[in-house]
Design an enzyme around this catalytic site. Structure first.
Site, PDB file in Angstrom:
ATOM      1  N   CYS A  82       0.829  -1.205   0.000  1.00 43.01           N
ATOM      2  CA  CYS A  82       0.000   0.000   0.000  1.00 43.01           C
ATOM      3  C   CYS A  82       0.869   1.262   0.000  1.00 43.01           C
ATOM      4  O   CYS A  82       1.506   1.573  -1.001  1.00 43.01           O
ATOM      5  CB  CYS A  82      -0.968  -0.031   1.181  1.00 43.01           C
ATOM      6  SG  CYS A  82      -2.332   1.156   1.049  1.00 43.01           S
ATOM      7  N   HIS A 190      -3.677  -5.090   1.373  1.00 44.00           N
ATOM      8  CA  HIS A 190      -2.905  -5.457   2.566  1.00 44.00           C
ATOM      9  C   HIS A 190      -2.917  -6.979   2.766  1.00 44.00           C
ATOM     10  O   HIS A 190      -3.890  -7.534   3.278  1.00 44.00           O
ATOM     11  CB  HIS A 190      -3.500  -4.784   3.807  1.00 44.00           C
ATOM     12  CG  HIS A 190      -3.277  -3.315   3.865  1.00 44.00           C
ATOM     13  ND1 HIS A 190      -2.208  -2.751   4.520  1.00 44.00           N
ATOM     14  CD2 HIS A 190      -3.976  -2.285   3.327  1.00 44.00           C
ATOM     15  CE1 HIS A 190      -2.255  -1.436   4.403  1.00 44.00           C
ATOM     16  NE2 HIS A 190      -3.313  -1.131   3.679  1.00 44.00           N
ATOM     17  N   GLU A 192      -1.363  -8.651   4.994  1.00 49.20           N
ATOM     18  CA  GLU A 192      -1.388  -8.970   6.430  1.00 49.20           C
ATOM     19  C   GLU A 192      -2.788  -8.863   7.031  1.00 49.20           C
ATOM     20  O   GLU A 192      -3.022  -9.309   8.165  1.00 49.20           O
ATOM     21  CB  GLU A 192      -0.421  -8.057   7.188  1.00 49.20           C
ATOM     22  CG  GLU A 192      -0.834  -6.618   7.344  1.00 49.20           C
ATOM     23  CD  GLU A 192      -0.619  -5.772   6.107  1.00 49.20           C
ATOM     24  OE1 GLU A 192      -0.914  -4.567   6.177  1.00 49.20           O
ATOM     25  OE2 GLU A 192      -0.153  -6.289   5.073  1.00 49.20           O
TER      26      GLU A 192
END
Length: 208
Positions: A82, A190, A192
């Site tokens: 990002c 993202h 994660e």
């Protein structure tokens, strides 16, 4: 010898979730606060979330701007997420024109300029699709197709060169979801925060 993964620290970013993703794979990682720390790393991650201008100022203050560029030139692997991806571009228009690291040729642009009839910032799950103009496919790219990942952003990457990339559709318009260039992986979404599919991306990066 066990590889060490560095997490670039520009005093903001979604670092906690990245740590947990790396810990899932028992990864040896290090918080990178200066160029000396970077030299101890085999791979690095540039986290997402935060301000482009503030992050660039922190990279320069810590003398990490040129160090990251040299890291890339040395052929060492980079995962940019990002904001981390956006910092690699030539410039950003987030709060006026600001220079980036210029590892990738392109400009960070505000979603508002595309007259999207959808909420901004774009927050939530979105499907990643094949870019019809992508000349070369690889296992990383093809494994992303038609799967949902978590996005949280109000700016997008507009590249000036034909890198390998995937796309996502938002407000009936197409934007870059991920990019591959040499030893670099960049994602607008993202990993994660994207559950097991996101962990697959970390595994691919760690196993490279």
């Amino acid at each position: 010898m066990t590889q060490r993964v560095g997490i670039i620290n520009y005093n903001i970013g979604n670092i906690g979730s990245i740590k947990r993703s790396l810990e899932f794979f028992d990864t040896n990682y290090l918080m990178v606060n200066n160029a000396k720390d970077l030299k101890k790393c085999d791979k690095i991650i540039l986290p997402g979330v935060g301000s482009f201008d503030f992050s660039m100022k922190m990279l320069k203050k810590k003398k990490l701007d040129f160090a990251i560029k040299n890291f890339f030139k040395e052929g060492k692997d980079i995962l940019a997420i990002c904001l981390g991806l956006q910092l690699l571009l030539t410039e950003s228009e987030e709060f006026g024109k600001k220079k980036g690291l210029n590892i990738l040729s392109g400009k960070v642009e505000n979603l508002k300029k595309f007259s999207i009839d959808s909420p901004i910032p774009h927050i939530g799950w979105c499907m990643v699709k094949k870019n019809k103009n992508s000349i070369v496919n690889d296992s990383f790219e093809t494994n992303l197709y038609n799967k949902y990942y978590y996005f949280a952003h109000s700016l997008i990457c507009n590249f000036k060169k034909k890198y390998k990339f995937t796309k996502f559709i938002y407000g009936k318009k197409s934007f870059v979801a991920s990019v591959r260039h040499k030893n670099l992986i960049g994602t607008q979404f993202h990993p994660e925060l994207s559950g097991l599919l996101g962990l697959d991306i970390y595994k691919f990066f760690l196993d490279k």
